[in-house]
Motif scaffolding. Sequence first.
Motif, PDB file in Angstrom:
ATOM      1  N   ASP A 124      -4.845  10.604  -0.545  1.00  0.00           N
ATOM      2  CA  ASP A 124      -4.717   9.563   0.486  1.00  0.00           C
ATOM      3  C   ASP A 124      -5.184   8.187   0.008  1.00  0.00           C
ATOM      4  OD1 ASP A 124      -7.387  10.359   0.363  1.00  0.00           O
ATOM      5  OD2 ASP A 124      -7.692  10.317   2.529  1.00  0.00           O
ATOM      6  N   PHE A 125      -5.628   8.074  -1.232  1.00  0.00           N
ATOM      7  CA  PHE A 125      -6.174   6.827  -1.759  1.00  0.00           C
ATOM      8  C   PHE A 125      -5.183   5.668  -1.666  1.00  0.00           C
ATOM      9  CE2 PHE A 125      -6.816   3.826  -5.234  1.00  0.00           C
ATOM     10  CZ  PHE A 125      -8.142   3.456  -5.063  1.00  0.00           C
ATOM     11  N   VAL A 126      -3.964   5.883  -2.155  1.00  0.00           N
ATOM     12  CA  VAL A 126      -2.970   4.805  -2.194  1.00  0.00           C
ATOM     13  C   VAL A 126      -2.684   4.290  -0.782  1.00  0.00           C
ATOM     14  CG1 VAL A 126      -0.557   4.235  -2.733  1.00  0.00           C
ATOM     15  CG2 VAL A 126      -1.937   5.525  -4.379  1.00  0.00           C
ATOM     16  N   GLN A 127      -2.547   5.189   0.177  1.00  0.00           N
ATOM     17  CA  GLN A 127      -2.250   4.751   1.540  1.00  0.00           C
ATOM     18  C   GLN A 127      -3.421   3.967   2.146  1.00  0.00           C
ATOM     19  OE1 GLN A 127       0.833   5.049   3.100  1.00  0.00           O
ATOM     20  NE2 GLN A 127      -0.121   3.545   4.440  1.00  0.00           N
ATOM     21  N   ILE A 128      -4.639   4.393   1.898  1.00  0.00           N
ATOM     22  CA  ILE A 128      -5.807   3.662   2.406  1.00  0.00           C
ATOM     23  C   ILE A 128      -5.833   2.258   1.798  1.00  0.00           C
ATOM     24  CG2 ILE A 128      -8.338   3.568   2.477  1.00  0.00           C
ATOM     25  CD1 ILE A 128      -8.279   6.688   2.457  1.00  0.00           C
ATOM     26  N   GLY A 133      -4.529  -3.820   2.714  1.00  0.00           N
ATOM     27  CA  GLY A 133      -3.904  -5.066   2.275  1.00  0.00           C
ATOM     28  C   GLY A 133      -3.500  -5.080   0.817  1.00  0.00           C
ATOM     29  N   PHE A 134      -3.765  -3.996   0.103  1.00  0.00           N
ATOM     30  CA  PHE A 134      -3.353  -3.903  -1.291  1.00  0.00           C
ATOM     31  C   PHE A 134      -1.889  -3.452  -1.331  1.00  0.00           C
ATOM     32  CE2 PHE A 134      -7.942  -3.405  -1.500  1.00  0.00           C
ATOM     33  CZ  PHE A 134      -8.305  -4.137  -2.617  1.00  0.00           C
ATOM     34  N   THR A 135      -1.004  -4.286  -0.816  1.00  0.00           N
ATOM     35  CA  THR A 135       0.401  -3.903  -0.657  1.00  0.00           C
ATOM     36  C   THR A 135       1.119  -3.712  -1.991  1.00  0.00           C
ATOM     37  OG1 THR A 135       0.946  -6.246  -0.417  1.00  0.00           O
ATOM     38  CG2 THR A 135       0.628  -4.966   1.616  1.00  0.00           C
ATOM     39  N   ARG A 136       0.611  -4.330  -3.024  1.00  0.00           N
ATOM     40  CA  ARG A 136       1.258  -4.197  -4.344  1.00  0.00           C
ATOM     41  C   ARG A 136       1.021  -2.826  -4.969  1.00  0.00           C
ATOM     42  NH1 ARG A 136      -0.553 -10.033  -6.673  1.00  0.00           N
ATOM     43  NH2 ARG A 136       0.662 -11.274  -5.216  1.00  0.00           N
ATOM     44  N   ILE A 137       0.090  -2.056  -4.412  1.00  0.00           N
ATOM     45  CA  ILE A 137      -0.256  -0.758  -5.003  1.00  0.00           C
ATOM     46  C   ILE A 137       0.933   0.210  -5.013  1.00  0.00           C
ATOM     47  CG2 ILE A 137      -1.129   0.405  -2.921  1.00  0.00           C
ATOM     48  CD1 ILE A 137      -3.486   1.383  -4.816  1.00  0.00           C
ATOM     49  N   LYS A 138       1.894  -0.040  -4.121  1.00  0.00           N
ATOM     50  CA  LYS A 138       3.061   0.844  -4.057  1.00  0.00           C
ATOM     51  C   LYS A 138       4.224   0.369  -4.925  1.00  0.00           C
ATOM     52  CE  LYS A 138       2.128   3.112   0.318  1.00  0.00           C
ATOM     53  NZ  LYS A 138       2.682   3.537   1.604  1.00  0.00           N
ATOM     54  N   LYS A 144       0.300   2.965 -13.115  1.00  0.00           N
ATOM     55  CA  LYS A 144       0.326   3.432 -14.505  1.00  0.00           C
ATOM     56  C   LYS A 144       0.031   2.321 -15.506  1.00  0.00           C
ATOM     57  CE  LYS A 144       3.546   7.169 -13.638  1.00  0.00           C
ATOM     58  NZ  LYS A 144       4.870   7.718 -13.900  1.00  0.00           N
ATOM     59  N   THR A 145       0.126   1.078 -15.052  1.00  0.00           N
ATOM     60  CA  THR A 145      -0.123  -0.039 -15.969  1.00  0.00           C
ATOM     61  C   THR A 145      -1.433  -0.730 -15.598  1.00  0.00           C
ATOM     62  OG1 THR A 145       1.300  -1.454 -14.607  1.00  0.00           O
ATOM     63  CG2 THR A 145       2.330  -0.376 -16.498  1.00  0.00           C
ATOM     64  N   VAL A 146      -1.343  -1.677 -14.689  1.00  0.00           N
ATOM     65  CA  VAL A 146      -2.519  -2.451 -14.267  1.00  0.00           C
ATOM     66  C   VAL A 146      -3.581  -1.542 -13.657  1.00  0.00           C
ATOM     67  CG1 VAL A 146      -3.301  -4.327 -12.747  1.00  0.00           C
ATOM     68  CG2 VAL A 146      -1.104  -4.502 -13.911  1.00  0.00           C
ATOM     69  N   GLY A 147      -3.148  -0.491 -12.971  1.00  0.00           N
ATOM     70  CA  GLY A 147      -4.073   0.423 -12.311  1.00  0.00           C
ATOM     71  C   GLY A 147      -5.035   1.124 -13.252  1.00  0.00           C
ATOM     72  N   LEU A 154     -12.082  -6.017  -8.322  1.00  0.00           N
ATOM     73  CA  LEU A 154     -11.211  -6.979  -8.997  1.00  0.00           C
ATOM     74  C   LEU A 154      -9.925  -7.192  -8.206  1.00  0.00           C
ATOM     75  CD1 LEU A 154     -11.539  -5.905 -12.752  1.00  0.00           C
ATOM     76  CD2 LEU A 154     -12.376  -8.029 -11.709  1.00  0.00           C
ATOM     77  N   GLY A 155      -9.376  -6.100  -7.688  1.00  0.00           N
ATOM     78  CA  GLY A 155      -8.160  -6.203  -6.878  1.00  0.00           C
ATOM     79  C   GLY A 155      -8.401  -6.979  -5.594  1.00  0.00           C
ATOM     80  N   ALA A 156      -9.531  -6.732  -4.945  1.00  0.00           N
ATOM     81  CA  ALA A 156      -9.860  -7.434  -3.701  1.00  0.00           C
ATOM     82  C   ALA A 156     -10.008  -8.930  -3.967  1.00  0.00           C
ATOM     83  CB  ALA A 156     -11.140  -6.864  -3.100  1.00  0.00           C
ATOM     84  N   GLN A 157     -10.637  -9.252  -5.090  1.00  0.00           N
ATOM     85  CA  GLN A 157     -10.813 -10.661  -5.456  1.00  0.00           C
ATOM     86  C   GLN A 157      -9.448 -11.307  -5.696  1.00  0.00           C
ATOM     87  OE1 GLN A 157     -13.206 -11.211  -8.960  1.00  0.00           O
ATOM     88  NE2 GLN A 157     -13.310 -13.422  -8.725  1.00  0.00           N
ATOM     89  N   ALA A 158      -8.583 -10.645  -6.438  1.00  0.00           N
ATOM     90  CA  ALA A 158      -7.257 -11.189  -6.741  1.00  0.00           C
ATOM     91  C   ALA A 158      -6.397 -11.337  -5.484  1.00  0.00           C
ATOM     92  CB  ALA A 158      -6.551 -10.292  -7.758  1.00  0.00           C
ATOM     93  N   MET A 159      -6.531 -10.389  -4.552  1.00  0.00           N
ATOM     94  CA  MET A 159      -5.715 -10.405  -3.329  1.00  0.00           C
ATOM     95  C   MET A 159      -6.404 -11.180  -2.202  1.00  0.00           C
ATOM     96  SD  MET A 159      -2.943  -8.502  -4.011  1.00  0.00           S
ATOM     97  CE  MET A 159      -2.345  -8.119  -2.389  1.00  0.00           C
ATOM     98  N   LYS A 160      -7.617 -11.683  -2.461  1.00  0.00           N
ATOM     99  CA  LYS A 160      -8.419 -12.400  -1.465  1.00  0.00           C
ATOM    100  C   LYS A 160      -8.656 -11.538  -0.217  1.00  0.00           C
ATOM    101  CE  LYS A 160      -7.016 -17.048  -2.929  1.00  0.00           C
ATOM    102  NZ  LYS A 160      -6.961 -16.764  -4.287  1.00  0.00           N
ATOM    103  N   LEU A 161      -9.108 -10.282  -0.479  1.00  0.00           N
ATOM    104  CA  LEU A 161      -9.409  -9.337   0.597  1.00  0.00           C
ATOM    105  C   LEU A 161     -10.913  -9.147   0.706  1.00  0.00           C
ATOM    106  CD1 LEU A 161      -6.664  -6.676  -0.208  1.00  0.00           C
ATOM    107  CD2 LEU A 161      -6.601  -8.381   1.614  1.00  0.00           C
ATOM    108  N   ASP A 162     -11.380  -8.893   1.919  1.00  0.00           N
ATOM    109  CA  ASP A 162     -12.802  -8.686   2.182  1.00  0.00           C
ATOM    110  C   ASP A 162     -13.215  -7.298   1.683  1.00  0.00           C
ATOM    111  OD1 ASP A 162     -15.365  -8.402   3.165  1.00  0.00           O
ATOM    112  OD2 ASP A 162     -14.853  -8.945   5.233  1.00  0.00           O
ATOM    113  N   LEU A 163     -14.053  -7.257   0.673  1.00  0.00           N
ATOM    114  CA  LEU A 163     -14.482  -5.998   0.060  1.00  0.00           C
ATOM    115  C   LEU A 163     -15.242  -5.123   1.058  1.00  0.00           C
ATOM    116  CD1 LEU A 163     -14.233  -4.546  -2.621  1.00  0.00           C
ATOM    117  CD2 LEU A 163     -16.388  -5.570  -3.330  1.00  0.00           C
ATOM    118  N   ALA A 164     -15.983  -5.726   1.979  1.00  0.00           N
ATOM    119  CA  ALA A 164     -16.719  -4.959   2.997  1.00  0.00           C
ATOM    120  C   ALA A 164     -15.747  -4.193   3.898  1.00  0.00           C
ATOM    121  CB  ALA A 164     -17.604  -5.882   3.825  1.00  0.00           C
TER     122      ALA A 164
END
Length: 180
Positions: A124-128, A133-138, A144-147, A154-164
Amino acid sequence: MTALTQVIDPELQVDVVNLGLIYGIDIEGDKATIKMTLTIMGCPLSDYLEQHIQKAVLSVAGIKSCDIKLVWYPVWTTERLSSAAKKQLGVTNHDDQIKQEKATKEKIIDFSVPIKKMADEYPDFVQIMYDCGFTRIKIPGLLKTVGRVMTIPLGAQAMKLDLAKVKKAFEDKGYKVIND
């Protein structure tokens, strides 16, 4: 089939349906044909079970006769037991044991581990992540590359998402978050 759940094997105290002994039921007009097996050839309870199966089937409205065809293929194994019967009898197979261990194993999201590893471990990791807001994960191939090197912070920082909020989303799904 419902009527057959009333036929209890007196040795195992489980009905013949949950034991997986019933292989099929054919009904033509007012005649039912029950295709079944036994746990072992020469089972001392075969007459008992046949009598009780007959009685149960004939109790169904519209059924006036019942034939029982005893078959030996496919061979009965504990794999045919329903999950309720397995639990009642204390039977587990290797796959069930692994599933049970995974269910009771604490789910840990380590924010210092690449997201590919987390996605491989938790279905369920990818869906969570997507829901956070990590819409690029799909995007095909991203994991297989950046992941392989990208972590959640790092992803939250790049996507400007609240880590909390990301942490809370995982905790709400029963995960323990570490290294945040």
